[in-house]
Design a protein around this motif. Sequence first.
Motif, PDB file in Angstrom:
ATOM      1  N   VAL A  17       2.235   8.314   0.114  1.00 23.25           N
ATOM      2  CA  VAL A  17       1.174   8.221   0.685  1.00 23.25           C
ATOM      3  C   VAL A  17      -0.424   7.826  -0.270  1.00 23.25           C
ATOM      4  O   VAL A  17      -0.950   6.561  -0.237  1.00 23.25           O
ATOM      5  N   GLY A  56       0.492   4.846  -3.342  1.00 23.36           N
ATOM      6  CA  GLY A  56       0.818   3.401  -2.531  1.00 23.36           C
ATOM      7  C   GLY A  56      -1.274   3.442  -1.809  1.00 23.36           C
ATOM      8  O   GLY A  56      -1.761   2.077  -2.594  1.00 23.36           O
ATOM      9  N   HIS A  72      -2.896   2.438  -5.149  1.00 20.71           N
ATOM     10  CA  HIS A  72      -2.316   1.308  -6.371  1.00 20.71           C
ATOM     11  C   HIS A  72      -3.006  -0.275  -4.802  1.00 20.71           C
ATOM     12  O   HIS A  72      -4.193  -1.011  -6.155  1.00 20.71           O
ATOM     13  N   TYR A  73      -3.615   0.029  -3.919  1.00 13.27           N
ATOM     14  CA  TYR A  73      -4.220  -0.863  -2.862  1.00 13.27           C
ATOM     15  C   TYR A  73      -5.476  -1.683  -3.469  1.00 13.27           C
ATOM     16  O   TYR A  73      -6.054  -3.065  -3.964  1.00 13.27           O
ATOM     17  N   VAL A  97      -5.144  -2.349  -8.080  1.00 13.88           N
ATOM     18  CA  VAL A  97      -4.376  -3.398  -7.533  1.00 13.88           C
ATOM     19  C   VAL A  97      -4.891  -4.550  -7.216  1.00 13.88           C
ATOM     20  O   VAL A  97      -4.701  -5.727  -6.968  1.00 13.88           O
ATOM     21  N   GLY A  98      -4.776  -4.050  -5.483  1.00 15.31           N
ATOM     22  CA  GLY A  98      -4.599  -4.933  -4.306  1.00 15.31           C
ATOM     23  C   GLY A  98      -3.331  -5.622  -3.840  1.00 15.31           C
ATOM     24  O   GLY A  98      -2.505  -5.501  -4.890  1.00 15.31           O
ATOM     25  N   PRO A  99      -4.353  -6.327  -3.356  1.00 14.77           N
ATOM     26  CA  PRO A  99      -2.817  -6.907  -2.663  1.00 14.77           C
ATOM     27  C   PRO A  99      -2.148  -8.406  -3.133  1.00 14.77           C
ATOM     28  O   PRO A  99      -2.972  -8.904  -4.105  1.00 14.77           O
ATOM     29  N   ASN A 100      -0.862  -8.437  -3.643  1.00 14.33           N
ATOM     30  CA  ASN A 100      -0.262  -9.561  -4.064  1.00 14.33           C
ATOM     31  C   ASN A 100      -0.812 -11.417  -2.851  1.00 14.33           C
ATOM     32  O   ASN A 100      -0.040 -10.764  -1.955  1.00 14.33           O
ATOM     33  N   ARG A 101      -1.141 -11.643  -2.840  1.00 16.41           N
ATOM     34  CA  ARG A 101      -1.133 -12.846  -2.533  1.00 16.41           C
ATOM     35  C   ARG A 101      -1.232 -14.489  -2.712  1.00 16.41           C
ATOM     36  O   ARG A 101      -0.970 -14.219  -4.128  1.00 16.41           O
ATOM     37  N   VAL A 102      -0.439 -15.069  -1.873  1.00  7.98           N
ATOM     38  CA  VAL A 102       0.309 -16.435  -2.550  1.00  7.98           C
ATOM     39  C   VAL A 102      -2.064 -17.619  -1.893  1.00  7.98           C
ATOM     40  O   VAL A 102      -2.051 -17.172  -1.316  1.00  7.98           O
ATOM     41  N   ILE A 141       3.779  -4.163 -10.695  1.00  8.51           N
ATOM     42  CA  ILE A 141       3.044  -3.679  -9.558  1.00  8.51           C
ATOM     43  C   ILE A 141       1.687  -4.008 -10.361  1.00  8.51           C
ATOM     44  O   ILE A 141       1.111  -3.630  -9.583  1.00  8.51           O
ATOM     45  N   ASN A 189       1.502  -7.024 -10.427  1.00 14.39           N
ATOM     46  CA  ASN A 189       1.115  -8.330  -9.961  1.00 14.39           C
ATOM     47  C   ASN A 189       1.134  -9.399 -10.978  1.00 14.39           C
ATOM     48  O   ASN A 189       0.219 -10.511 -10.766  1.00 14.39           O
ATOM     49  N   LEU A 222       8.539   4.563   3.246  1.00 16.31           N
ATOM     50  CA  LEU A 222       7.084   5.024   2.545  1.00 16.31           C
ATOM     51  C   LEU A 222       7.186   4.068   1.675  1.00 16.31           C
ATOM     52  O   LEU A 222       5.581   3.076   1.986  1.00 16.31           O
ATOM     53  N   TYR A 235       4.612  -0.214   2.264  1.00 19.64           N
ATOM     54  CA  TYR A 235       4.123  -0.540   1.973  1.00 19.64           C
ATOM     55  C   TYR A 235       3.981  -1.602   0.923  1.00 19.64           C
ATOM     56  O   TYR A 235       2.523  -2.244   0.281  1.00 19.64           O
ATOM     57  N   ILE A 245       2.660  -3.917   3.274  1.00 18.91           N
ATOM     58  CA  ILE A 245       0.925  -4.270   2.910  1.00 18.91           C
ATOM     59  C   ILE A 245       0.403  -4.383   2.127  1.00 18.91           C
ATOM     60  O   ILE A 245      -0.048  -5.813   1.914  1.00 18.91           O
ATOM     61  N   TRP A 246       1.386  -4.173   0.573  1.00 24.90           N
ATOM     62  CA  TRP A 246       0.613  -5.007  -0.668  1.00 24.90           C
ATOM     63  C   TRP A 246       1.075  -6.641  -0.766  1.00 24.90           C
ATOM     64  O   TRP A 246       0.424  -7.263  -1.439  1.00 24.90           O
ATOM     65  N   ILE A 247       2.152  -6.666  -0.251  1.00 22.73           N
ATOM     66  CA  ILE A 247       2.927  -8.340  -0.737  1.00 22.73           C
ATOM     67  C   ILE A 247       2.541  -8.804   1.007  1.00 22.73           C
ATOM     68  O   ILE A 247       2.895  -9.018   1.216  1.00 22.73           O
ATOM     69  N   LYS A 248       1.047  -9.756   0.203  1.00 20.13           N
ATOM     70  CA  LYS A 248       0.512 -11.062   1.446  1.00 20.13           C
ATOM     71  C   LYS A 248       2.039 -11.303   2.129  1.00 20.13           C
ATOM     72  O   LYS A 248       2.169 -12.065   1.152  1.00 20.13           O
ATOM     73  N   LYS A 264       6.372 -18.110  -5.312  1.00 15.67           N
ATOM     74  CA  LYS A 264       6.284 -17.468  -5.742  1.00 15.67           C
ATOM     75  C   LYS A 264       7.056 -15.843  -5.872  1.00 15.67           C
ATOM     76  O   LYS A 264       6.870 -15.227  -6.633  1.00 15.67           O
TER      77      LYS A 264
END
Lengths: 303, 207
Positions: free
Chosen positions: A265, A268, A271-272, A275-280, B94, B96, B165, B169, B172-175, B193
Motif C-alpha cells: 500500500v 503505491g 509511487h503516486y 511519479v503521479g497519475p497516468n493521464r490521457v 512504472i 509512465n 492491492l 492501485y 487509481i494510477w491509470i486514469k 495510448k
Amino acid sequence: MATQDIIARSATTTPMPSVRQVGEVAKLIDTSKCIGCKACQVACSEWNDLRDEVGSNVGVYDNPRDLTADSWTLMRFAEHENPAGNLEWLIRKDGCMHCAEPGCLAACPSPGAIVKYANGIVDFNQDHCIGCGYCITGCPFDIPRISQKDHKAYKCTLCSDRVAVGLEPACVKTCPTGAIVFGSKEDMIEHADGRIKDLKERGFEQAGLYDPAGVGGTHVMYVLHHADQPELYSGLPSDPSISPLVGLWKGVSKPLALLAMGATVLLGFFHYVRVGPNRVEEDLEPVVHEVDPSVHEVEPKKP
Amino acid sequence: MNNDIERYTPSERTNHWAVAVFFVLATLSGLALFHPALFGLSGLFGGGAWTRILHPFLGVAMFLLFLVMAIRFAGHNRLDANDRQWLRQMGDVINNREERLPEVGRYNAGQKLLFWVLVLSMLVLLVSGIVIWRQYFSAGFGIQALRWASLLHAAAALLLILGILVHIYAAIWIKGSLGAMLHGTVSRAWARKHHAGWYKAVVRERK
C-alpha cells in the motif's frame, strides 16, 4: 483459577500477568501399574457431566474407539510381543498432555479461547471458542475434538476446577491401583524415579519417564517400561514438537504477511506521489460548427 | 461522447464487481482469523463464531463468480513475446514512459500476469479451504494434510491480497481505467495510448 494465574492466552501478543509465583503441577501415569479398568474414564465422565454414546464393540478393548468431545480420556490397549516372545499388554491412558509449549494455544485464532495457567494446566474456554479446529491442527498429540452438537473444541481440563480448590483430578482420585498420581511436577518426577528404579530391577532396562522436551515438557507424564520406544504405546510420539508447518503458519508468516500488505500500500502511495497519475490527453477534435442549412433559409424580414 | 469505445459489457462489469464484493468480505473475515491484531474485524461479521461460519461460504461464492469471469477473459490473457519485452521494460512502465513500450493489445503483460496469479491463488484457496473447512470436510483428511492446507491457504491468500492491492492501485494510477469497469467505456485516446493493438482491432471491426 484466578485471572492472575493465566500466564499464556491464545491470539494475544502482549505479556500476560507474571507477578505470581505458582508451583507447577503434574499428573503422573504409571503404565506399568495400569490394569485397564477404565475407572478413570468413568470418573472423568462423572465429574465433568459428560455422557458419550455407548457405541459398539469393534473387537478391541478400546471403548469408545477414539477420544471425542464427550470422552476426554481414553484407555488405549496395545498388544506387544517382546523379543522373548511374550505378550505384553501396554495400556495407556490417553488425553491432553498439558504441554509447557502448547501447539493448540499457538494455533488458536480466538483471543482467550485457550489459556495456560501458571501451574501448567492448559484449558479451553468454550465461551470464546469459535469452532475453527485450528487447535487440532496445532496439537502434536491429536487430542482436541470438536463437538458436532455445538461446534466447540473440548479436551481434558486436568480438572482445573478441582485443582483450583486443592483437589486432585477425578481420574487420580478414582484409580484403584495408584497408577495415576498427582502433585507438584517436581514431586512427580521424584516419584517416577523411584518407579523407574524398581522397573529396572525387575528387568525393564529401558524403563523411563516420558516428559518430552520438544514441547517444553508436559504436565501429564508417563512412566513407560519401554521409554526408548514410546510408539509401542498406541502411537505415543517419541519426539513430539509443534509441527514446523504450524510454526511457520502461526509464527513468522503472520507479521511478515501484514508487513508485505502494508508495504504494498505504501509503495503505491509513494509511487503516486513521486511519479503521479497516468493521464490521457483527450483529442481536441476540431469542433465542427456545421450550420444548419435551414437557419439561413429563414429570413423573417424578407417579405 | 458517442465516440467512446465499449471495453466491458454490463454483464462483465456486474461479474467483476460481484467478485470484488465477495473478495472484500472473504478478505476481511479471513484476516480476522489470520492475525490477532485483526481479530476485531470479526465484529463486522457478528463475532468470531459467525466469522468462522461465514468465511468459507464467502470464499466459495468468490471462487464461483471468479470462475465465470476467468472463463470470459482467459482468451485475452495469453502471454506472448511482446509481453515478455514489456515486462523487461518495467522501468518504463512504472515511470509512465509508455511510448517506449511494445504495442499492447486488449491487456498488457502486467494485467495478464495478474490474471494468472489470481487463477492460481483462487485454485489453491479453494482446495486448501475445503481441507480446513472443519464443519463439513476436515474429518476426511489427515493431520499433515490439514497443516499443509492451513499454511498454503494463508500463503495463497497473501498472494491474492497483494495482487488485488496492485490491481486497485493500477486503477487509481491509470486514469480512465476505473471508468471502463464502472460505466463500461473508454475514450478513443485512452484506448490508443494504453491498448493500441486493441484499439486498432476495434476500429478494424467497425469498418
